[in-house]
Enzyme design. Structure first.
Site, short mmCIF file in Angstrom:
data_model
loop_
_atom_site.label_atom_id
_atom_site.label_comp_id
_atom_site.label_asym_id
_atom_site.label_seq_id
_atom_site.Cartn_x
_atom_site.Cartn_y
_atom_site.Cartn_z
N ASP A 13 0.87 -1.18 0.00
CA ASP A 13 0.00 0.00 0.00
C ASP A 13 0.90 1.23 0.00
O ASP A 13 1.91 1.26 0.71
CB ASP A 13 -0.85 0.05 1.28
CG ASP A 13 -2.03 -0.92 1.23
OD1 ASP A 13 -2.39 -1.39 0.14
OD2 ASP A 13 -2.59 -1.19 2.31
N ARG A 168 -14.20 -5.18 -2.23
CA ARG A 168 -13.54 -4.05 -2.88
C ARG A 168 -14.20 -3.90 -4.25
O ARG A 168 -13.78 -4.52 -5.21
CB ARG A 168 -12.05 -4.35 -3.09
CG ARG A 168 -11.22 -4.30 -1.88
CD ARG A 168 -10.67 -2.92 -1.61
NE ARG A 168 -9.95 -2.96 -0.35
CZ ARG A 168 -10.54 -2.79 0.84
NH1 ARG A 168 -11.82 -2.53 0.94
NH2 ARG A 168 -9.83 -2.86 1.94
N ALA A 189 -17.65 -22.24 4.74
CA ALA A 189 -16.89 -21.74 5.89
C ALA A 189 -17.41 -22.30 7.21
O ALA A 189 -18.57 -22.70 7.33
CB ALA A 189 -16.97 -20.22 5.92
N LEU A 228 -18.18 -4.24 14.91
CA LEU A 228 -18.92 -2.98 15.01
C LEU A 228 -17.99 -1.81 15.32
O LEU A 228 -18.39 -0.87 16.00
CB LEU A 228 -19.97 -3.11 16.13
CG LEU A 228 -20.88 -4.35 16.09
CD1 LEU A 228 -21.67 -4.47 17.39
CD2 LEU A 228 -21.82 -4.29 14.89
N GLY A 232 -17.35 -2.89 19.34
CA GLY A 232 -17.00 -4.29 19.60
C GLY A 232 -17.52 -5.23 18.54
O GLY A 232 -17.33 -5.00 17.36
N THR A 255 -6.75 1.27 10.04
CA THR A 255 -6.21 0.29 9.08
C THR A 255 -5.71 -0.96 9.82
O THR A 255 -4.91 -0.87 10.74
CB THR A 255 -5.05 0.90 8.27
OG1 THR A 255 -5.48 2.12 7.72
CG2 THR A 255 -4.61 -0.05 7.16
N GLY A 256 -6.22 -2.11 9.39
CA GLY A 256 -5.75 -3.37 9.96
C GLY A 256 -6.51 -3.83 11.19
O GLY A 256 -6.25 -4.94 11.69
N ALA A 257 -7.46 -3.03 11.69
CA ALA A 257 -8.18 -3.42 12.93
C ALA A 257 -8.93 -4.73 12.73
O ALA A 257 -8.90 -5.61 13.59
CB ALA A 257 -9.14 -2.32 13.36
N GLY A 258 -9.60 -4.84 11.58
CA GLY A 258 -10.35 -6.06 11.31
C GLY A 258 -9.43 -7.28 11.21
O GLY A 258 -9.76 -8.36 11.70
N ASP A 259 -8.27 -7.09 10.59
CA ASP A 259 -7.32 -8.20 10.45
C ASP A 259 -6.72 -8.57 11.80
O ASP A 259 -6.51 -9.76 12.09
CB ASP A 259 -6.20 -7.81 9.47
CG ASP A 259 -6.75 -7.40 8.12
OD1 ASP A 259 -7.83 -7.90 7.74
OD2 ASP A 259 -6.12 -6.56 7.45
P1 ATP Z 1 -10.96 -2.66 8.67
O1 ATP Z 1 -11.04 -1.20 9.05
O2 ATP Z 1 -9.60 -3.24 8.93
O3 ATP Z 1 -11.59 -3.03 7.36
P2 ATP Z 1 -13.31 -3.84 9.95
O4 ATP Z 1 -14.27 -2.82 9.44
O5 ATP Z 1 -13.40 -5.24 9.54
O6 ATP Z 1 -11.82 -3.36 9.79
P3 ATP Z 1 -13.80 -2.82 12.59
O7 ATP Z 1 -15.16 -3.16 12.98
O8 ATP Z 1 -13.47 -1.42 12.21
O9 ATP Z 1 -13.33 -3.86 11.50
O10 ATP Z 1 -12.78 -3.19 13.76
C1 ATP Z 1 -12.50 -4.52 14.13
C2 ATP Z 1 -12.48 -4.63 15.62
O11 ATP Z 1 -11.46 -3.80 16.17
C3 ATP Z 1 -13.78 -4.19 16.27
O12 ATP Z 1 -14.70 -5.25 16.32
C4 ATP Z 1 -13.28 -3.76 17.65
O13 ATP Z 1 -13.13 -4.89 18.47
C5 ATP Z 1 -11.91 -3.19 17.36
N1 ATP Z 1 -12.01 -1.73 17.17
C6 ATP Z 1 -12.04 -1.05 15.99
N2 ATP Z 1 -12.16 0.28 16.20
C7 ATP Z 1 -12.20 0.45 17.54
C8 ATP Z 1 -12.31 1.60 18.40
N3 ATP Z 1 -12.41 2.84 17.95
N4 ATP Z 1 -12.34 1.37 19.75
C9 ATP Z 1 -12.25 0.13 20.25
N5 ATP Z 1 -12.14 -0.97 19.50
C10 ATP Z 1 -12.11 -0.83 18.16
#
Ligand code: ATP
Length: 319
Positions: A13, A168, A189, A228, A232, A255-259
Site C-alpha cells: 500500500d 472491494r 466456511a 462494530l 465491539g 487500518t488493519g483493525a479487522g485483520d
Molecule cells: P478494517 O477497518 O480493517 O476493514 P473492519 O471494518 O473489519 O476493519 P472494525 O469493525 O473497524 O473492522 O474493527 C475490528 C475490531 O477492532 C472491532 O470489532 C473492535 O473490536 C476493534 N475496534 C475497531 N475500532 C475500535 C475503536 N475505535 N475502539 C475500540 N475498538 C475498536
C-alpha cells in the site's frame, strides 16, 4: 500449537504522508505492506501463534521485501511463490474527508492473481488447524481456482475454514458480481467475520439486528461475527449469541483493525478449539480479539500496529 494458514494477497500500500488529502493532492507516499490475509498471518505470529502465508508475489524488489517482512515477523513463507513475469500488486490508499478509504490499484494482472492450483504448497495447507482467506483472491483466474482448490485441500485435511470477505467493489466488474462471487463460497466456511457495512452489502439491508444478520447464517457454521468498530462485536454460534463490547482507546488509524481482530480470534481458537462450543470461553476469546483490534487503531498503519500478547492482556487488565 495449532497452525493458522492464511491464503491470498500480499501487496504494497502507498499511503499519503499527510492525512485528509485525495490521492491527487498527496505530496508523497509511504510504503506500507498490506493485504488482509498477510496481515492476519502476522497478527497471529505477533501474538505468539504459529502462522504461514500462502500466495504469490512478483519476483521483484517489492515481492522480496514482502517475503522478508513475513519472515521477520516469524510467519512461515515456505508456501510463497514468485512470478517471474508479473509485478507485486500495488495499491495507493487514502482516507477521504468523510472517513472512507479511497483505493487505486495496480493489478494488470499482478503476481497474486496468477497463483495456480499446481503451485499450491499442499503440505503447508494440510498442516493447517485453521485455513483463513478473504475474497480478493476469488476475483480472477487462475488464482480463483487455486483458492477453491486450497479450500478443498484444507477442509479434507480437517482444518476449520475461516472467511473474511472484503467487497472491494472497484476490483469487480459490478457490485452484483462481487456479491454473488463472495456468497458463492459462503456455505463452506466454519467461521465468518463481516463488518456492519458488509452486512448491508450482502443483505441489502442497513441494519445489524439479529434477524438481518441471521440471513447470513448457515446451519453448518460454527461462528458468525459482525464487527462494530468501537462498539465491539456481535457473535452468533450454533447454541448461543451475544455482543462483546470493545475497549476505550484513542483511535488514530483503523487500518488493519479487522485483520488484527481476526488474527487474535483465530489464535485463541487454535489454542482452545472448544471455545467454539463454550459461550464463556468464546466471549473471552472475543474480548481478546476486540482488545487486539482496538490497540491496532491507536497506531498508524496495519502491520506496525499489530500488538503482542502482553500488550493485549495489559489493555484487558487495565480496562
Ligand atoms: P478494517 O477497518 O480493517 O476493514 P473492519 O471494518 O473489519 O476493519 P472494525 O469493525 O473497524 O473492522 O474493527 C475490528 C475490531 O477492532 C472491532 O470489532 C473492535 O473490536 C476493534 N475496534 C475497531 N475500532 C475500535 C475503536 N475505535 N475502539 C475500540 N475498538 C475498536
Amino acid at each position: 500449537g495449532g497452525l493458522v494458514v492464511s491464503f491470498g494477497e500480499m501487496l504494497v500500500d502507498f499511503v499519503p504522508t499527510v492525512a485528509g488529502v485525495s490521492l491527487a493532492e498527496a505530496p508523497a507516499f509511504l510504503k506500507a505492506p498490506g493485504g488482509a490475509p498477510a496481515n492476519v498471518s502476522i497478527a497471529v505470529a505477533r501474538l505468539g501463534g504459529e502462522a504461514a502465508f500462502v500466495g504469490k508475489l512478483g519476483d521483484d524488489e517489492f515481492g522480496r521485501m514482502l517475503a522478508a517482512i513475513l519472515r521477520d515477523n516469524a510467519v512461515d513463507d515456505g508456501a510463497v511463490v514468485f512470478d517471474a513475469g508479473a509485478r507485486t500488486a500495488l495499491a495507493f490508499v487514502t482516507l477521504r474527508a468523510d472517513g472512507e478509504r479511497e483505493f487505486m490499484f495496480y493489478r494488470n494482472p499482478s503476481a497474486d492473481m496468477l497463483l495456480t492450483a499446481d503451485e499450491l504448497n499442499v503440505d503447508v495447507i494440510k498442516r493447517a488447524a485453521v485455513f483463513h482467506y478473504g475474497s480478493i483472491s476469488l476475483i480472477a483466474e487462475p488464482c480463483r481456482s487455486a483458492h477453491l482448490r486450497a479450500m478443498e485441500i484444507a477442509k479434507e485435511a480437517g482444518a476449520l475454514l475461516s472467511y473474511d470477505p472484503n467487497p472491494r467493489e472497484a476490483l469487480w466488474s459490478s457490485r452484483e458480481e462481487a456479491r454473488i462471487k463472495i456468497l458463492s463460497i459462503w456455505d463452506q466456511a466454519d467461521i465468518v467475520k463481516v463488518s456492519e457495512s458488509e452486512v448491508e452489502f450482502l443483505t441489502g439491508i442497513d441494519s445489524v439486528e439479529d434477524d438481518v444478520v441471521m440471513k447470513l447464517w448457515r446451519p453448518t457454521f460454527k461462528l458468525l461475527l459482525v464487527t462494530l468498530g468501537g462498539q465491539g462485536c456481535k457473535y452468533y454460534a450454533r447454541d448461543f449469541r451475544g455482543v462483546v463490547p470493545s475497549y476505550k482507546i484513542q483511535q488514530v488509524d483503523t487500518t488493519g483493525a479487522g485483520d488484527a481482530f481476526v488474527g487474535a480470534l483465530l489464535r485463541k481458537i487454535v489454542q482452545d478449539p472448544s471455545s467454539l462450543q463454550d459461550q464463556e470461553k468464546l466471549e473471552e476469546a472475543i474480548k481478546f480479539a476486540n482488545a487486539c483490534g482496538a490497540i491496532t487503531t491507536t497506531r498508524k498503519g496495519a502491520i506496525p500496529s499489530l500488538p503482542t500478547e502482553i500488550e493485549v492482556l495489559q489493555l484487558m487488565e487495565n480496562a
